[in-house]
Design a protein around this motif. Structure first.
Motif, short mmCIF file in Angstrom:
data_model
loop_
_atom_site.label_atom_id
_atom_site.label_comp_id
_atom_site.label_asym_id
_atom_site.label_seq_id
_atom_site.Cartn_x
_atom_site.Cartn_y
_atom_site.Cartn_z
N ALA A 1 0.69 -1.20 0.08
CA ALA A 1 0.01 -0.07 0.04
C ALA A 1 1.05 1.30 0.00
O ALA A 1 0.65 2.25 -0.83
CB ALA A 1 -0.81 -0.09 1.31
N ASP A 2 1.95 1.31 0.80
CA ASP A 2 2.62 2.39 0.66
C ASP A 2 3.62 2.60 -0.25
O ASP A 2 3.66 3.85 -1.09
CB ASP A 2 3.84 2.29 1.78
CG ASP A 2 4.53 3.60 2.13
OD1 ASP A 2 3.97 4.52 2.17
OD2 ASP A 2 5.66 3.51 2.31
N GLY A 3 3.91 1.47 -1.08
CA GLY A 3 4.52 1.34 -2.27
C GLY A 3 3.65 2.01 -3.50
O GLY A 3 4.13 2.81 -4.47
N ALA A 4 2.47 1.83 -3.25
CA ALA A 4 1.37 2.28 -4.14
C ALA A 4 1.11 3.80 -4.23
O ALA A 4 1.19 4.64 -5.13
CB ALA A 4 0.09 1.50 -4.14
N THR A 5 1.17 4.20 -2.61
CA THR A 5 0.98 5.68 -2.47
C THR A 5 2.31 6.31 -3.20
O THR A 5 1.99 7.45 -3.70
CB THR A 5 0.94 5.79 -1.15
OG1 THR A 5 -0.03 5.18 -0.67
CG2 THR A 5 0.89 7.33 -0.84
N TRP A 6 3.41 5.89 -2.96
CA TRP A 6 4.63 6.28 -3.39
C TRP A 6 4.69 6.45 -4.86
O TRP A 6 5.18 7.66 -5.43
CB TRP A 6 5.94 5.57 -2.92
CG TRP A 6 7.34 6.12 -3.35
CD1 TRP A 6 7.69 7.27 -2.54
CD2 TRP A 6 7.95 5.96 -4.39
NE1 TRP A 6 9.04 7.55 -3.39
CE2 TRP A 6 9.29 6.48 -4.21
CE3 TRP A 6 7.82 4.80 -5.38
CZ2 TRP A 6 10.14 6.49 -5.17
CZ3 TRP A 6 9.03 5.03 -6.30
CH2 TRP A 6 10.26 5.77 -6.25
N ARG A 7 4.22 5.46 -5.59
CA ARG A 7 4.27 5.38 -7.15
C ARG A 7 3.02 6.62 -7.50
O ARG A 7 3.65 7.17 -8.34
CB ARG A 7 4.06 4.16 -7.46
CG ARG A 7 5.05 3.31 -7.51
CD ARG A 7 4.71 2.02 -8.38
NE ARG A 7 3.66 1.13 -8.12
CZ ARG A 7 3.59 0.27 -7.05
NH1 ARG A 7 4.95 -0.06 -6.40
NH2 ARG A 7 2.53 -0.43 -6.77
N ASP A 8 2.09 6.51 -7.05
CA ASP A 8 1.05 7.40 -7.46
C ASP A 8 1.47 8.84 -7.11
O ASP A 8 1.06 9.65 -8.18
CB ASP A 8 -0.25 7.33 -6.69
CG ASP A 8 -1.12 6.05 -7.08
OD1 ASP A 8 -0.42 5.25 -7.79
OD2 ASP A 8 -1.76 5.38 -5.98
#
Lengths: 335, 177
Positions: A21-28
């Motif tokens: 989830a944090d990775g997805a936030t960072w990518r977004d």
């Protein structure tokens, strides 16, 4: 402070979900401008296609047999060229007043000007584009870079590398590297010199990269002028005379077993570093800095020229010597 | 021989991933510059690409190698006399992304990223490539030139270590480093 996440210690999958989830936030939230990247790439590619590929770029070795064949043939051609050149050369290339020097090992300095594209200062560009392996091709144990003076487009870097346990002699290597933006907009080491540790050490100028042919920049032996009162004795001095190409820079240094003094001039206004303490010498405004065991004075001369004097002597001695050197500039750096 | 148009169409889909890799390796501020240069390297080496289907791992490997070169320049040359050898010449060091502009405001996420930054590089690189860049184990292996089983092993160990770090009081960890 204790970090708490729901059940992450007992449930690996939940912890992993937390990471995902944090990775997805960072990518977004990461802005990626593909069009701009491609535009810049196309410009650089067009530029590259007009020029020789920089020697510092190493191609990936996915299928090295192609590269290997080219290297073998390239080596044969280079060897034949050298043999022909040696057989036809009968006149030595030395000028009596110039010190002849062995070529430095090519792996000691690696430049990649492409990495410095867009840099706003010589310090930034140097950091991005130059790799120094001063200890006989090996990275130094420690390396200090002191910018003795710099403008927005040009600066003089003093390099001190600790090669203890990496070189038998010398144990440390120092070098003076004028670095700047060329007329074509590329950041490059203009010329330079490895500074000998003592009168018995070698003095090996770095190649002059301006013509891509690894020709040395000239370095004359000079003695300490009578008007310059340096502490101690046994100095070895060198002068890199004024370069008429772009920055009209000239450099000189004197080195003994204990001391080093470096002075220079270039035709641009200096940029004030954060360490600067304002002062005036011979009615010229400027400042003094102390970093990495060196004190260095920078003065803004008339005509937007910069003069600097640096050394590892006490601050007051540097100020006194800077005043003397500035007063004798025409004698120090004759045109 | 790949011409310019073909090269562009082949590389375009992979640019976002290259940027993400560069962002975690050299920082967001340098990521786009790094990718531009990676594309240049790829262009120069295009003859070595045997099939177009292999372009993704090939581009990712070039990006990782280039970022390591940049790290050597940035971190190596910025090293001062007072820094110990392992800091001044540490070419595998990663850009810290705990304070990236893209960070969430959620305190837990910030703590997580800070602790990821504190992991040994061999684990940190694989964790950020897996969870932040979004690569799978085989892609990470191709990019880092490591066998996939090694990637999975390091990933598992890295996660274990990260969990241990997050479970410890911060002050205790500071004292043990």
């Amino acid at each position: 402070m204790i970090f708490h996440t729901p059940d992450h210690a007992s449930l690996p999958s939940a912890f992993e979900e937390f990471l995902i989830a944090d990775g997805a936030t960072w990518r977004d939230q990461l802005t990626i401008n593909v069009t701009e990247i491609q535009k810049q790439f196309h410009e650089q590619r067009a530029h590259l296609q007009q020029e020789e590929i920089p020697s510092t770029i190493r191609l990936p070795s996915a299928h090295t047999h192609i590269t290997r064949h080219r290297l073998i043939w390239g080596g044969i051609v280079a060897l034949l060229t050298c043999l022909i050149a040696i057989s036809f050369s009968t006149i030595p290339m030395h000028t009596p007043s110039l010190r002849s020097s062995p070529p430095p090992l090519p792996q000691e300095i690696i430049e990649n000007p492409l990495a410095a594209i867009g840099s706003m200062s010589p310090q930034d560009a140097f950091t991005k584009s130059v790799t120094l392996l001063p200890c006989n091709g090996v990275a130094a144990r420690t390396l200090s870079i002191t910018w003795l003076a710099a403008s927005f487009d040009y600066g003089v870097a003093y390099i001190l590398a600790d090669c203890t346990n990496l070189l038998k002699d010398p144990r440390s290597v120092s070098a003076l590297l004028p670095f700047g933006k060329t007329l074509s907009g590329e950041w490059k080491i203009m010329r330079g010199s490895i500074i000998p540790q003592s009168p018995n050490s070698r003095m090996a100028p770095f190649p002059d990269h301006s013509d891509q042919s690894a020709v040395y920049g000239p370095a004359y032996n000079v003695t300490v002028p009578v008007w310059l009162s340096l502490p101690g004795n046994g100095y070895l001095g060198a002068l890199m005379p004024a370069d008429a190409q772009q920055y009209h820079d000239a450099l000189a240094y004197w080195v003994s077993q204990q001391y080093i003094f470096i002075t220079g001039i270039f035709a641009q206004a200096p940029v004030r570093p954060s360490c600067a303490q304002s002062m005036t010498i011979n009615n010229y405004p400027g400042w003094i800095c102390q970093q990495n065991g060196l004190a260095f004075v920078t003065l803004l001369l008339s005509g937007n020229k910069t003069f600097f004097f640096a050394g590892n002597a006490p601050r007051d001695q540097i100020i006194e010597d800077a005043a003397q050197a500035q007063a004798h500039l025409s004698e120090l750096f004759p045109h | 021989m790949v011409d310019e148009a073909s090269f562009d169409s082949l590389t375009t889909p992979h640019i976002p991933t290259m940027v993400r890799i560069a962002a975690v390796l050299v920082g967001q501020a340098y990521a786009e510059d790094a990718v531009q240069e990676a594309l240049l390297r790829a262009w120069q080496a295009r003859e070595t690409l045997r099939t177009s289907s292999a372009i993704r791992p090939w581009l990712l490997r070039i990006t990782v190698n280039l970022c390591h070169d940049w790290q050597r320049g940035r971190f190596g040359l910025e090293g001062k006399m007072t820094e110990p050898l392992d800091v001044a010449t540490n070419i595998a060091r990663l850009a810290s992304f705990a304070n990236d502009p893209g960070s969430t405001n959620h305190a837990a996420f910030l703590d997580l990223r800070r602790e990821i930054d504190r992991l040994p590089d061999e684990y940190r690189l694989i964790i950020v490539l897996r969870y932040y860049v979004g690569l799978d184990a085989s892609e990470i292996g191709a990019a880092l030139q490591l066998p996939s089983p090694t990637v999975r092993t390091r990933l598992r160990r890295g996660l274990d270590r990260l969990r241990q770090q997050l479970d410890k009081p911060f002050s205790v960890m500071e004292g043990t480093r």
